[in-house]
Design a protein around this motif. Structure first.
Motif, PDB file in Angstrom:
ATOM      1  N   LEU A 113      -4.993  -1.859 -11.201  1.00 50.69           N
ATOM      2  CA  LEU A 113      -5.184  -0.504 -11.747  1.00 50.69           C
ATOM      3  C   LEU A 113      -4.527  -0.362 -13.130  1.00 50.69           C
ATOM      4  O   LEU A 113      -5.019   0.390 -13.974  1.00 50.69           O
ATOM      5  N   LYS A 116      -6.731  -0.471 -16.245  1.00 52.01           N
ATOM      6  CA  LYS A 116      -7.777   0.542 -16.463  1.00 52.01           C
ATOM      7  C   LYS A 116      -7.982   0.903 -17.950  1.00 52.01           C
ATOM      8  O   LYS A 116      -9.132   0.956 -18.403  1.00 52.01           O
ATOM      9  N   GLU A 121     -15.448   1.197 -18.612  1.00 51.54           N
ATOM     10  CA  GLU A 121     -16.579   1.254 -17.666  1.00 51.54           C
ATOM     11  C   GLU A 121     -17.172  -0.130 -17.407  1.00 51.54           C
ATOM     12  O   GLU A 121     -18.184  -0.261 -16.731  1.00 51.54           O
ATOM     13  N   SER A 209     -16.590  -1.263 -12.372  1.00 52.15           N
ATOM     14  CA  SER A 209     -15.410  -0.436 -12.674  1.00 52.15           C
ATOM     15  C   SER A 209     -15.121   0.569 -11.556  1.00 52.15           C
ATOM     16  O   SER A 209     -14.061   1.189 -11.554  1.00 52.15           O
ATOM     17  N   SER A 210     -16.050   0.731 -10.576  1.00 52.24           N
ATOM     18  CA  SER A 210     -15.796   1.655  -9.445  1.00 52.24           C
ATOM     19  C   SER A 210     -14.501   1.290  -8.711  1.00 52.24           C
ATOM     20  O   SER A 210     -13.865   2.161  -8.119  1.00 52.24           O
ATOM     21  N   LEU A 212     -11.736   0.675  -9.853  1.00 48.60           N
ATOM     22  CA  LEU A 212     -10.582   1.352 -10.475  1.00 48.60           C
ATOM     23  C   LEU A 212     -10.477   2.794  -9.978  1.00 48.60           C
ATOM     24  O   LEU A 212      -9.368   3.307  -9.777  1.00 48.60           O
ATOM     25  N   ASN A 213     -11.627   3.439  -9.727  1.00 51.49           N
ATOM     26  CA  ASN A 213     -11.595   4.800  -9.174  1.00 51.49           C
ATOM     27  C   ASN A 213     -11.013   4.769  -7.766  1.00 51.49           C
ATOM     28  O   ASN A 213     -10.192   5.614  -7.400  1.00 51.49           O
ATOM     29  N   VAL A 214     -11.427   3.773  -6.978  1.00 49.95           N
ATOM     30  CA  VAL A 214     -10.895   3.667  -5.608  1.00 49.95           C
ATOM     31  C   VAL A 214      -9.392   3.396  -5.666  1.00 49.95           C
ATOM     32  O   VAL A 214      -8.608   4.025  -4.946  1.00 49.95           O
ATOM     33  N   SER A 216      -7.259   4.217  -7.899  1.00 50.57           N
ATOM     34  CA  SER A 216      -6.435   5.350  -8.371  1.00 50.57           C
ATOM     35  C   SER A 216      -6.201   6.375  -7.257  1.00 50.57           C
ATOM     36  O   SER A 216      -5.299   7.197  -7.356  1.00 50.57           O
ATOM     37  N   GLU A 217      -6.981   6.298  -6.165  1.00 52.15           N
ATOM     38  CA  GLU A 217      -6.805   7.236  -5.034  1.00 52.15           C
ATOM     39  C   GLU A 217      -6.118   6.552  -3.843  1.00 52.15           C
ATOM     40  O   GLU A 217      -5.882   7.199  -2.824  1.00 52.15           O
ATOM     41  N   GLN A 238     -18.962   2.280  -0.113  1.00 54.18           N
ATOM     42  CA  GLN A 238     -19.563   3.187  -1.116  1.00 54.18           C
ATOM     43  C   GLN A 238     -20.712   2.524  -1.863  1.00 54.18           C
ATOM     44  O   GLN A 238     -21.658   3.163  -2.264  1.00 54.18           O
TER      45      GLN A 238
END
Ligand code: UTP
Length: 289
Positions: A113, A116, A121, A209-210, A212-214, A216-217, A238
């Motif tokens: 992470l 990022k 993207e 890049s998805s 990185l979204n996962v 971050s949560e 997902q």
């Protein structure tokens, strides 16, 4: 096209203490090159141009290693011995190096992470800084080919004996063809009873890049660390994620025995050393039997 690779090197290396107290395990030599140099070469061979190290404390030597040492190079040039650094100079010409600090070693997921801001993207590769891939087709080039074809996150897997699954992230998967799988779930270092298969991840990945979204949560998992495997387990539900069985050999250079094995195997292929080293090993026969 995959042009960026993240190489996390911020771990504490506790399995290799005391050697790794001040020296990063990634710079310990396999024959005559630091293990990290083979990993960077693997990335460049796969078409990577930007290498992002996620580094921790005591890891400045890694940045310095891939940077110019002006005095040394001048001296070698004057004595016509610059060829001793030729491989390293070529690496410098082919890739850009970026270093990001991971403030605390909070786990591999947290380390990824940290990249990022430079990934944005783009899809990117991840190569673990202590896992070596060897053979004709190295794992990263193979993954890049699959990604170029399918445009989906793809991870390398290899079959391991059931008794060794507790050392790896393990996938549950549905075969698509002889060497490619659709990932259904993942679990980090399961017991042989819990493991959904014997397909283990040897530390080579391509992510959209998805991830990185996962990440971050993500909540901390096993050992209270942010586990990349947990993030992948969420991501595969997902969007479709693939696994590609690698033909490359894999060595865990962050483990004492793995490190010794890698040195023997690489020495047996070293153009200048292999004959003498093989003769030395043969001379040990009477001591070993
Ligand atoms: P390891 O699982 O080998 O952990 O990390 P480690 O801390 O380096 O070593 P041991 O287990 O204590 O001996 C796999 C890769 O992820 C990096 C490591 O540097 C290694 O390349 N890593 C791990 C990080 O960059 N940050 C972390 O917080 C954890």
């Amino acid at each position: 096209m995959i042009r960026k690779a993240v190489i996390p090197v911020a771990g504490l290396g506790t399995r290799f203490l005391p050697a790794t107290k001040n020296v990063p395990k990634e710079l310990l030599p396999i024959v005559d090159k630091p293990s990290l140099m083979y990993i960077v070469e693997e990335a460049i061979e796969a078409g990577i141009e930007d290498i992002v190290f996620i580094a921790g404390r005591n890891k400045e030597a890694i940045e310095d290693f891939f940077d110019i040492n002006y005095e040394l190079e001048k001296k070698l040039e004057e004595s016509d011995r610059l060829d001793l650094l030729q491989d390293l100079i070529q690496i410098r010409e082919k890739a850009n190096f970026i270093s990001i600090r991971q403030q605390k070693p909070l786990g591999l997921g947290h380390a990824i992470l940290c990249a990022k801001p430079v990934i944005g993207e783009d899809a990117f590769a991840v190569l673990l800084g202590d896992e070596l891939s060897a053979g004709e087709q190295k794992a990263t080039a193979d993954l890049v080919n699959t990604y170029n074809d399918k445009k989906q996150s793809t991870v390398a897997v290899m079959e391991v004996p059931k008794s060794e699954v507790f050392k790896y992230g393990i996938i549950e998967a549905e075969p698509l063809d002889e060497n490619t799988y659709k990932i259904l779930s993942l679990v980090e270092k399961p017991s042989p009873e819990e493991a959904p298969s014997n397909l283990a991840m040897p530390g080579r990945y391509i992510f959209t890049s998805s991830i990185l979204n996962v990440l971050s949560e993500l909540k901390p998992g096993r050992n209270d660390e942010y586990q990349l495997t947990d993030a992948m387990d969420i991501l595969c539900k997902q969007e479709e994620m693939l696994a590609k069985k690698t033909r490359a050999r894999r060595y865990d250079a962050g483990d004492k025995l793995g490190y010794l094995i890698a040195n023997v195997e690489f020495a047996l292929e070293h153009p200048q050393l292999k004959e003498d080293f093989k003769n030395y090993l043969l001379s040990l026969h009477s001591r070993l039997t």
